[in-house]
Design a protein around this motif. Sequence first.
Motif, PDB file in Angstrom:
ATOM      1  N   SER A  97       0.972  -1.266  -0.074  1.00  0.00           N
ATOM      2  CA  SER A  97       0.171  -0.068   0.105  1.00  0.00           C
ATOM      3  C   SER A  97       0.905   1.227   0.035  1.00  0.00           C
ATOM      4  N   VAL A  98       2.061   1.166   0.430  1.00  0.00           N
ATOM      5  CA  VAL A  98       3.225   2.437   0.289  1.00  0.00           C
ATOM      6  C   VAL A  98       4.123   2.422  -0.574  1.00  0.00           C
ATOM      7  N   LYS A  99       4.398   1.270  -1.243  1.00  0.00           N
ATOM      8  CA  LYS A  99       5.429   1.111  -2.202  1.00  0.00           C
ATOM      9  C   LYS A  99       5.291   2.285  -3.284  1.00  0.00           C
ATOM     10  N   GLY A 100       6.579   2.897  -3.559  1.00  0.00           N
ATOM     11  CA  GLY A 100       6.450   4.249  -4.482  1.00  0.00           C
ATOM     12  C   GLY A 100       6.061   5.446  -4.097  1.00  0.00           C
ATOM     13  N   ARG A 101       5.627   5.241  -2.731  1.00  0.00           N
ATOM     14  CA  ARG A 101       5.236   6.807  -1.916  1.00  0.00           C
ATOM     15  C   ARG A 101       6.129   6.982  -0.723  1.00  0.00           C
ATOM     16  N   PHE A 102       6.180   5.927  -0.107  1.00  0.00           N
ATOM     17  CA  PHE A 102       7.242   6.037   1.167  1.00  0.00           C
ATOM     18  C   PHE A 102       8.697   5.590   1.009  1.00  0.00           C
ATOM     19  N   THR A 103       9.604   6.020   1.998  1.00  0.00           N
ATOM     20  CA  THR A 103      10.912   5.581   1.641  1.00  0.00           C
ATOM     21  C   THR A 103      11.442   5.591   3.213  1.00  0.00           C
ATOM     22  N   ILE A 104      12.050   4.540   3.485  1.00  0.00           N
ATOM     23  CA  ILE A 104      12.579   4.441   4.882  1.00  0.00           C
ATOM     24  C   ILE A 104      14.116   4.355   4.697  1.00  0.00           C
ATOM     25  N   SER A 105      14.894   4.955   5.532  1.00  0.00           N
ATOM     26  CA  SER A 105      16.232   5.230   5.579  1.00  0.00           C
ATOM     27  C   SER A 105      16.659   5.409   6.867  1.00  0.00           C
ATOM     28  N   ARG A 106      17.891   5.108   7.130  1.00  0.00           N
ATOM     29  CA  ARG A 106      18.659   4.956   8.397  1.00  0.00           C
ATOM     30  C   ARG A 106      20.045   5.731   8.450  1.00  0.00           C
ATOM     31  N   ASP A 107      20.261   6.521   9.586  1.00  0.00           N
ATOM     32  CA  ASP A 107      21.738   7.297   9.553  1.00  0.00           C
ATOM     33  C   ASP A 107      22.249   6.546  10.884  1.00  0.00           C
ATOM     34  N   ILE A 108      23.091   5.840  10.667  1.00  0.00           N
ATOM     35  CA  ILE A 108      24.014   5.220  11.682  1.00  0.00           C
ATOM     36  C   ILE A 108      24.525   6.072  12.606  1.00  0.00           C
ATOM     37  N   THR A 109      25.181   7.119  12.157  1.00  0.00           N
ATOM     38  CA  THR A 109      25.908   8.108  12.848  1.00  0.00           C
ATOM     39  C   THR A 109      25.144   9.049  13.865  1.00  0.00           C
ATOM     40  N   LYS A 110      23.738   8.891  13.387  1.00  0.00           N
ATOM     41  CA  LYS A 110      22.876   9.548  14.192  1.00  0.00           C
ATOM     42  C   LYS A 110      21.969   8.723  14.954  1.00  0.00           C
ATOM     43  N   ASN A 111      21.896   7.424  14.966  1.00  0.00           N
ATOM     44  CA  ASN A 111      21.286   6.621  15.664  1.00  0.00           C
ATOM     45  C   ASN A 111      19.633   6.666  15.185  1.00  0.00           C
ATOM     46  N   THR A 112      19.475   7.167  14.036  1.00  0.00           N
ATOM     47  CA  THR A 112      18.166   7.541  13.668  1.00  0.00           C
ATOM     48  C   THR A 112      17.600   6.943  12.486  1.00  0.00           C
ATOM     49  N   VAL A 113      16.231   6.489  12.515  1.00  0.00           N
ATOM     50  CA  VAL A 113      15.652   6.096  11.214  1.00  0.00           C
ATOM     51  C   VAL A 113      14.561   7.031  10.581  1.00  0.00           C
ATOM     52  N   TYR A 114      14.332   7.200   9.422  1.00  0.00           N
ATOM     53  CA  TYR A 114      13.255   8.016   8.777  1.00  0.00           C
ATOM     54  C   TYR A 114      12.300   7.428   8.052  1.00  0.00           C
ATOM     55  N   LEU A 115      11.360   8.036   8.014  1.00  0.00           N
ATOM     56  CA  LEU A 115      10.042   7.594   7.100  1.00  0.00           C
ATOM     57  C   LEU A 115       9.792   8.781   6.354  1.00  0.00           C
ATOM     58  N   GLN A 116      10.082   8.955   4.915  1.00  0.00           N
ATOM     59  CA  GLN A 116       9.640   9.604   4.002  1.00  0.00           C
ATOM     60  C   GLN A 116       8.408   9.394   3.533  1.00  0.00           C
ATOM     61  N   MET A 117       7.370  10.288   3.741  1.00  0.00           N
ATOM     62  CA  MET A 117       5.908   9.793   3.047  1.00  0.00           C
ATOM     63  C   MET A 117       5.423  10.850   2.104  1.00  0.00           C
ATOM     64  N   ASN A 118       5.545  10.436   1.030  1.00  0.00           N
ATOM     65  CA  ASN A 118       4.821  11.394  -0.086  1.00  0.00           C
ATOM     66  C   ASN A 118       3.685  10.965  -0.659  1.00  0.00           C
ATOM     67  N   SER A 119       2.619  11.792  -1.358  1.00  0.00           N
ATOM     68  CA  SER A 119       1.624  11.562  -2.169  1.00  0.00           C
ATOM     69  C   SER A 119       0.456  10.834  -0.832  1.00  0.00           C
ATOM     70  N   LEU A 120       0.577  11.436   0.444  1.00  0.00           N
ATOM     71  CA  LEU A 120      -0.332  11.120   1.275  1.00  0.00           C
ATOM     72  C   LEU A 120      -1.555  10.908   0.907  1.00  0.00           C
ATOM     73  N   LYS A 121      -2.414  10.018   1.491  1.00  0.00           N
ATOM     74  CA  LYS A 121      -3.729   9.580   1.189  1.00  0.00           C
ATOM     75  C   LYS A 121      -4.468   9.668   2.545  1.00  0.00           C
ATOM     76  N   PRO A 122      -5.676   9.955   2.585  1.00  0.00           N
ATOM     77  CA  PRO A 122      -6.700   9.830   3.889  1.00  0.00           C
ATOM     78  C   PRO A 122      -6.491   8.327   4.479  1.00  0.00           C
ATOM     79  N   GLU A 123      -6.277   7.529   3.749  1.00  0.00           N
ATOM     80  CA  GLU A 123      -6.148   5.975   4.380  1.00  0.00           C
ATOM     81  C   GLU A 123      -4.904   5.698   4.914  1.00  0.00           C
ATOM     82  N   ASP A 124      -4.187   6.680   4.853  1.00  0.00           N
ATOM     83  CA  ASP A 124      -2.604   6.671   5.571  1.00  0.00           C
ATOM     84  C   ASP A 124      -2.578   7.161   7.101  1.00  0.00           C
ATOM     85  N   THR A 125      -3.929   7.634   7.145  1.00  0.00           N
ATOM     86  CA  THR A 125      -4.137   8.174   8.810  1.00  0.00           C
ATOM     87  C   THR A 125      -4.011   7.119   9.646  1.00  0.00           C
TER      88      THR A 125
END
Length: 118
Positions: free
Chosen positions: A62-90
Amino acid sequence: QVQLVESGGGLVQPGGSLRLSCAASGTSFHIYTMGWYRQAPGNQRELVATITSGGSTNYADSVKGRFTISRDITKNTVYLQMNSLKPEDTAVYYCNAARPPVQHYTYWGQGTQVTVSS
């Protein structure tokens, strides 16, 4: 022990974007598979995306092509970039850290609310 703190949720219009962050503290962050899950009211918690220690990613259909997960080891942080959001992503989005044996080494953040509405 791993502590996870999410941030970046909020209200966005359909078609908009948000970036979630999950800051991890504790030891050995780099060996954990990190993931984002979400839970909408009345629904079970579901997988959104995961990223392994080696950088391999996996996404819900349901999120392929719209969301991207990434991680920064140096910052001990993981991200989720969410584009083209839909009401069903609530949903409330949760950060997860896990490594084998997962019954002993699985951790969750407190969650952050994402609302997609006009």
